[in-house]
Design an enzyme around this catalytic site. Structure first.
Site, PDB file in Angstrom:
ATOM      1  N   SER A 148      48.010  72.661 -12.570  1.00 51.45           N
ATOM      2  CA  SER A 148      49.775  72.718 -12.014  1.00 51.45           C
ATOM      3  C   SER A 148      50.360  71.674 -12.632  1.00 51.45           C
ATOM      4  O   SER A 148      49.826  70.700 -12.999  1.00 51.45           O
ATOM      5  CB  SER A 148      49.153  72.218 -10.653  1.00 51.45           C
ATOM      6  N   TYR A 161      49.018  65.940  -4.228  1.00 55.47           N
ATOM      7  CA  TYR A 161      48.294  67.156  -4.762  1.00 55.47           C
ATOM      8  C   TYR A 161      48.429  66.853  -6.429  1.00 55.47           C
ATOM      9  O   TYR A 161      47.398  66.659  -7.269  1.00 55.47           O
ATOM     10  CB  TYR A 161      49.598  67.806  -4.151  1.00 55.47           C
TER      11      TYR A 161
END
Length: 250
Positions: A148, A161
């Site tokens: 990501s 995250y």
């Protein structure tokens, strides 16, 4: 419709895609199958896997489905071993399974932190551990990690995250440096993509923040195309990382 299967069958690979029941995993399975690869779909939602398998076969592709929870190390190893037993080899693992229950640290959603670490980090490690012995025996293979842009930046609510995605990037880069050159590694780093990830956010503040953050989206197939590009390179070309994000995302 002419596919790569019709024109270049010698490049067909056996590919395991984790988290294949939706989003990037589903788009990747559809694209790779259409290009002539033998795709093995892994995820927990077997009803969706079955529907996707049937669609791929109806479109002339080759696919099988395996229930797979990447947090279960033994289950991941067993699925990979079954793939090798059935097809004689495994050429690629696309480590795509991931979750994104964003929240501020002071919300203290510790159980969700643990889930992210189990899926996003341990799940990746389980996949790598399962395929490496086969890659060594075969004399080659390809590990693809879906990370990501959170691997390269931290924003409010993304601390844990982003940490898991930085870990995914670091693990894959470490494997690249340690592994024999016959084992290729690629990190695919998406920006905001159409997916179910944001639907799993339980923290109200993070939900509000993500509505703004996700105003600009690209389709999951944009990421699937990047994965296809990395797989399609000759054996002496290793695509280390591709960052793909909406043109409007800054």
């Amino acid at each position: 419709m002419t596919t790569k299967a019709d024109t270049n069958t010698q490049t067909a690979k056996v590919v395991l895609v984790t988290g294949a029941s939706s989003g990037i995993g589903e788009a990747t399975a559809l694209r790779l199958a259409a290009e002539g690869h033998q795709v093995v779909l892994g995820a927990r939602r077997t009803d969706r896997l079955q529907a996707l398998t049937e669609k791929i076969k109806a479109d002339g592709g080759q696919a099988t489905a395996q229930r797979l929870d990447v947090t279960d190390r033994d289950a991941v190893r067993d699925v990979v071993d079954e793939v090798v037993e059935e097809h004689g080899r495994i050429d690629v693992i696309v480590n795509n399974a991931g979750i994104m229950p964003l929240s501020r640290l002071d919300a203290l959603l510790v159980d969700e932190w643990d889930q992210m670490i189990d899926v996003n980090v341990k799940g990746l490690l389980h996949g790598i551990a399962a395929v490496l012995p086969h890659f060594a025996r075969q004399g080659g293979g390809h590990v693809v990690t879906v990370a990501s842009v959170g691997a390269h930046e931290v924003y409010p609510t993304s601390a844990v995250y982003s940490a898991t995605k930085f870990a995914a990037w670091a693990i894959t880069e470490g494997l690249r440096m340690e592994a024999d050159p016959s084992i290729r590694t690629t990190t695919i780093t998406p920006g905001t993509v159409e997916s179910e990830l944001a639907e799993h956010i339980s923290d109200p503040g993070a939900q509000t923040y993500m509505k703004t953050f996700r105003r600009n989206l690209i389709p999951a197939d944009a990421i699937a195309r990047a994965i296809s590009f990395a797989l399609d390179q000759p054996a002496d070309v290793d695509v280390n990382e591709i960052i793909v994000r909406p043109a409007a995302q800054r």
